[in-house]
Design an enzyme around this catalytic site. Structure first.
Site, PDB file in Angstrom:
ATOM      1  N   GLY A 165       9.433 -12.062  -1.421  1.00 54.17           N
ATOM      2  CA  GLY A 165       8.462 -12.403  -0.382  1.00 54.17           C
ATOM      3  C   GLY A 165       9.095 -12.499   0.996  1.00 54.17           C
TER       4      GLY A 165
ATOM      5  N   ASN B 178       1.262 -22.414   0.590  1.00 57.59           N
ATOM      6  CA  ASN B 178       2.064 -22.823  -0.558  1.00 57.59           C
ATOM      7  C   ASN B 178       2.110 -24.330  -0.754  1.00 57.59           C
ATOM      8  OD1 ASN B 178       3.472 -21.883   1.924  1.00 57.59           O
ATOM      9  ND2 ASN B 178       5.138 -23.120   1.084  1.00 57.59           N
TER      10      ASN B 178
ATOM     11  N   GLN C 291       1.297 -16.520  -2.596  1.00 54.94           N
ATOM     12  CA  GLN C 291       0.656 -17.549  -3.432  1.00 54.94           C
ATOM     13  C   GLN C 291      -0.687 -17.120  -4.011  1.00 54.94           C
ATOM     14  OE1 GLN C 291       1.883 -20.348  -4.583  1.00 54.94           O
ATOM     15  NE2 GLN C 291       3.751 -20.452  -3.383  1.00 54.94           N
TER      16      GLN C 291
ATOM     17  N   ALA D  54       7.597 -11.582  -7.199  1.00 57.33           N
ATOM     18  CA  ALA D  54       7.465 -11.641  -8.664  1.00 57.33           C
ATOM     19  C   ALA D  54       7.638 -13.047  -9.230  1.00 57.33           C
ATOM     20  CB  ALA D  54       8.487 -10.703  -9.315  1.00 57.33           C
ATOM     21  N   HIS D  55       8.553 -13.839  -8.647  1.00 59.81           N
ATOM     22  CA  HIS D  55       8.893 -15.096  -9.334  1.00 59.81           C
ATOM     23  C   HIS D  55       7.833 -16.182  -9.209  1.00 59.81           C
ATOM     24  CE1 HIS D  55      10.375 -17.933  -6.122  1.00 59.81           C
ATOM     25  NE2 HIS D  55      10.500 -16.818  -5.449  1.00 59.81           N
TER      26      HIS D  55
ATOM     27  N   CYS E  81      12.538 -36.689   3.224  1.00 58.43           N
ATOM     28  CA  CYS E  81      13.679 -37.192   2.468  1.00 58.43           C
ATOM     29  C   CYS E  81      13.899 -36.367   1.209  1.00 58.43           C
ATOM     30  CB  CYS E  81      13.456 -38.645   2.099  1.00 58.43           C
ATOM     31  SG  CYS E  81      12.997 -39.603   3.536  1.00 58.43           S
TER      32      CYS E  81
HETATM   33  C1  LIG Z   1       7.780 -18.406  -2.205  1.00 56.48           C
HETATM   34  C2  LIG Z   1       7.105 -17.917  -0.985  1.00 56.48           C
HETATM   35  C3  LIG Z   1       7.723 -16.957  -0.145  1.00 56.48           C
HETATM   36  C4  LIG Z   1       9.133 -16.462  -0.389  1.00 56.48           C
HETATM   37  O1  LIG Z   1       9.190 -15.570  -1.456  1.00 56.48           O
HETATM   38  P1  LIG Z   1      10.651 -15.251  -2.087  1.00 56.48           P
HETATM   39  O2  LIG Z   1      10.360 -14.183  -3.094  1.00 56.48           O
HETATM   40  O3  LIG Z   1      11.103 -16.530  -2.706  1.00 56.48           O
HETATM   41  O4  LIG Z   1      11.511 -14.791  -0.987  1.00 56.48           O
HETATM   42  C5  LIG Z   1       7.041 -16.517   0.950  1.00 56.48           C
HETATM   43  N1  LIG Z   1       5.807 -16.967   1.228  1.00 56.48           N
HETATM   44  C6  LIG Z   1       5.168 -17.864   0.457  1.00 56.48           C
HETATM   45  C7  LIG Z   1       3.792 -18.319   0.811  1.00 56.48           C
HETATM   46  C8  LIG Z   1       5.802 -18.375  -0.665  1.00 56.48           C
HETATM   47  O5  LIG Z   1       5.187 -19.283  -1.423  1.00 56.48           O
END
Ligand SMILES: *Cc1c(COP(=O)(O)O)cnc(C)c1O
Length: 387
Positions: free
Chosen positions: A69, A149, A177, A198-199, A323
């Site tokens: 992403g 997110n 998301q 993907a993750h 924190c």
């Molecule tokens: C997790 C996330 C990203 C980053 O994606 P990665 O594959 O971890 O680099 C970007 N934008 C949003 C909204 C995300 O939740």
């Protein structure tokens, strides 16, 4: 352990891993080569491209594989800025973007671009009329995320896209998301560029894609061999790409079923917590939010203590408190929806996944009630309900 932090990352689906496995050792060929081994990799890559395209209603030629992403966001934003800097230097975005967008915009500001950061008001949603007013004859790009997110709010992407199209301005959306979680169709939504990863959808880490509508041009931000139309050069991560494709096809198959299930769990969680925990509030819009997201705040509770106590009870969750993690500032998203710093510190993000059950949610609700009562007993800020 009950895992309730799916907006941070998801466990990899064993089916995804199974699909990837042959491409590590047996079918290891470089997809740019001409012999059988290379052709195998290329074939697997093109099959995956079809799976990704199908999930978002794109053409296969419009999908560029990236490392995730963050990279997709960078290519879309910097790539447009560099390509069209002679047409204009103005970019419009929101105050609640992921750092992959937010920090990229800030970087461009240091390099001669002007960026308008639109407010999102208490419900966490951008007003299309604000975008309209912000547009100048120097505006070359609008980038607004599909869903946030942290607070899960869903932006009026169709309207923003239509406005951008009407004004001849490129529109990019970070849909990391939403892709695989709610319906996304790049044609119906007037999207020029879209980032996915993907993750966040039960695939492997370190792989993602950027949709670039046919005819939209961006400048590459890294240079090398001509892979991925020269927009993202570098020998392709075939196992990752195969995993992304498989994750997309599983998500597409289960989309409606998962959405319905998650919405029911989410609503039970939100309604019960708001009803049974004194001085608890929901951050973000009540209904225009992701089916898997609940973001609460509790008066006189510190987010880090909340997360760590829940962890000791076997629950993995997240907070926008400064924190927590390694950040010094409380969440810019929570501040953007009008929370005071002290309020932002008392937040709890729960992001559900399709493997969660109603028992998980019931266990969580009881844990929250217990932990909030315990932490408030120790809190110097807590003088009883109603403060
Ligand atoms: C997790 C996330 C990203 C980053 O994606 P990665 O594959 O971890 O680099 C970007 N934008 C949003 C909204 C995300 O939740």
């Amino acid at each position: 352990m009950i895992y309730l932090d799916h907006s941070a990352t998801t466990p990899m689906d064993p089916e995804v891993f199974k699909a990837m496995k042959p491409y590590f050792i047996d079918s290891f060929g470089n997809a740019s080569t001409l012999y059988t081994l290379g052709r195998e990799g290329r074939k697997a890559m093109e099959a995956a491209r079809e799976q990704v395209a199908s999930l978002i209603g794109a053409d296969t030629k419009e999908i560029i594989f990236t490392s995730g992403g963050t990279e997709s966001d960078n290519i879309a934003i910097k790539g447009t800025a560099y390509k069209f800097r002679n047409n204009g230097n103005h970019i419009i975005t929101s105050t609640i973007e992921h750092p992959a967008v937010n920090e990229t915009c800030k970087y461009l500001e240091k390099n001669g671009f002007k960026v308008t950061y639109l407010p999102v008001y208490n419900d966490g949603i951008v007003k299309v009329s604000d975008i309209k007013e912000a547009i100048t004859d120097k505006t070359i790009l609008i980038t607004v995320m599909h869903a946030n997110n942290e607070i899960g709010t869903i932006q009026p992407i169709v309207e923003i896209g239509a406005l951008a199209r009407e004004k001849g301005i490129y529109f990019h959306t970070d849909a990391v998301q939403t892709v695989g979680k709610i319906p996304v169709n790049v044609k119906e939504m007037n999207i020029d560029m879209l980032s996915l990863s993907a993750h966040k959808i039960y695939g492997p880490k370190g792989i993602g894609a950027l949709y670039i509508r046919n005819g939209v041009r961006v400048e590459p931000i890294i240079h090398g061999g001509g892979h991925e139309k020269g927009i993202r050069p570098g020998t392709e991560n075939i196992p990752g790409i195969v995993g992304l494709g498989k994750a997309c096809s599983i998500a597409e198959e289960n989309l409606t079923k998962d959405m319905e299930k998650l919405t029911i769990l989410r609503d039970k969680l939100i309604n019960t917590v708001l009803e049974q925990v004194d001085d608890s509030y929901l951050n973000g819009h009540r209904t225009k939010r992701l089916p898997n997201n609940a973001n609460f705040r509790f008066t006189a509770v510190e987010g880090e203590s909340l997360i760590l106590t829940l962890d000791s009870m076997g629950i993995a969750s997240s907070t926008g408190s400064a924190c927590s993690s390694t950040k010094l500032q409380p969440s810019h998203v929570l501040l953007s929806i009008g929370l005071k710093e002290v309020e932002a510190h008392g937040s709890l993000r729960i992001s559900l996944g399709h493997e969660n059950t109603e028992e998980d949610v019931d266990y969580l609700i009881n844990a929250i009630k217990e932990v909030i009562a315990k932490l408030r007993k120790m809190s110097p800020l807590w003088c009883g309900s109603g403060i």
